[in-house]
Write a protein that holds these residues in place. Structure first.
Motif: not given
Ligand code: NAD
Length: 265
Positions: A15, A21, A40, A44, A63-64, A92, A144, A162, A191
């Motif tokens: 993002a 990521a 997404a 963004l 992509c959603d 995600v 997770t 999760k 984080i």
């Protein structure tokens, strides 16, 4: 020579520059991987494109993950471009703010469906589409959090998502193992990111984790990138179905109070 030389990696969930990521994308790129990114929502794009340029990535697609036709289109485009996939990264998650915080018993049916769809089912949907592209084997990673195992204040519907994600990891690992496709999850300590900002009381959680964790520190996007490299590369070739904690040791504690705190009771 890099550990990911010649490898093609598709990453969902960048993002902005604080995204976990993004930490993974940079690390895998440093080791020679070709990176493709999916994000997404149109909002963004203006943040993700400049980041992609930093890692020589020119496959940047919206992509959603709740939409099968968008997933199909994305994977078709990816296949046309790269023909194969070595590593898939699922980073995600989403839940309505109303279903975080408050009382757990108030989690709504619609909110439950939404959180589980975006944050857990999407891993199955991605793995199904990745499998045919991983003819030479591959690695699938997801992100997770410890709230799946032990109760964390306010995490509520996301904790359930999760737990589902971790179980999905094991079932996918069993299904895809005979094809040498490994499936693992990284359980990251807290984080500061966009998603984390949606969890009520997150700042306190950060402070507390740093104080209580055996290593007395917070983990960073780079720490997660390093573990992702291990799991994505040949170094992790015999590891599948695992949930690897990267949390400065927080999860091993039975009692999180420090000796000082106990002494003051
Ligand atoms: P982030 O906000 O940077 O990333 C979350 C991503 O999910 C965003 O890129 C967002 O666009 C994407 N997303 C949400 N809904 C989507 C949809 N319908 N389709 C496609 N993408 C969608 O935050 P992050 O903290 O980097 O989160 C990444 C992963 O790490 C999540 O699974 C999160 O639960 C997990 N995680 C985060 C922490 C933390 O403390 N930040 C700790 C453990 C695990």
């Amino acid at each position: 020579m890099g550990l990911m030389d010649g490898k093609v990696v598709l990453i969902f969930g960048v993002a902005n520059k604080n995204s976990i990521a993004w930490g993974i994308a940079k690390r895998l790129h440093d080791e020679g991987a070709t990176i493709a990114l999916s994000y997404a929502g149109d909002m963004l794009e203006k943040r993700v494109r400049p980041l992609a340029e930093e890692i020589d990535c020119d496959f940047v697609e919206q992509c959603d993950v709740t939409d099968d036709s968008e997933l199909d289109a994305l994977f078709e485009k990816f296949e046309a471009r790269y023909k194969r996939l070595d590593t898939l990264v699922h980073s995600v998650a989403f839940a309505n703010r109303d279903d975080l915080g408050g009382r757990f018993v108030d989690v709504s049916r619609e909110g439950f469906k939404l959180a589980l769809d975006i944050s857990a089912y999407s891993l199955i949907a991605m793995a199904k589409r990745a499998e045919p592209l991983m003819a030479d084997g591959g690695s699938i990673l997801s992100m997770t959090y410890y709230a799946s195992e032990k109760v964390m204040p306010k995490y509520h519907v996301m904790a359930v998502a999760k737990a589902a994600l971790e179980t999905i990891t094991r079932y996918l690992a069993n299904d895809l193992g005979p094809k040498n496709i490994r499936v693992n999850a990284i359980s990251a300590g807290p984080i500061k990111t966009l998603a984390a900002a949606g969890v009520p009381g997150f700042r306190l959680m950060l402070k507390y984790s740093e104080k209580a964790a055996p290593l007395r520190k917070l983990v960073s996007q780079d720490d997660i990138g390093n573990t992702a490299l291990w799991l994505a590369s040949e170094l992790g070739s015999a590891v599948t179905g695992e949930v690897v904690h990267v949390d400065a040791g927080y999860n091993i504690l039975g009692l999180t109070a420090t000796e000082d705190e106990l002494g003051s009771l």
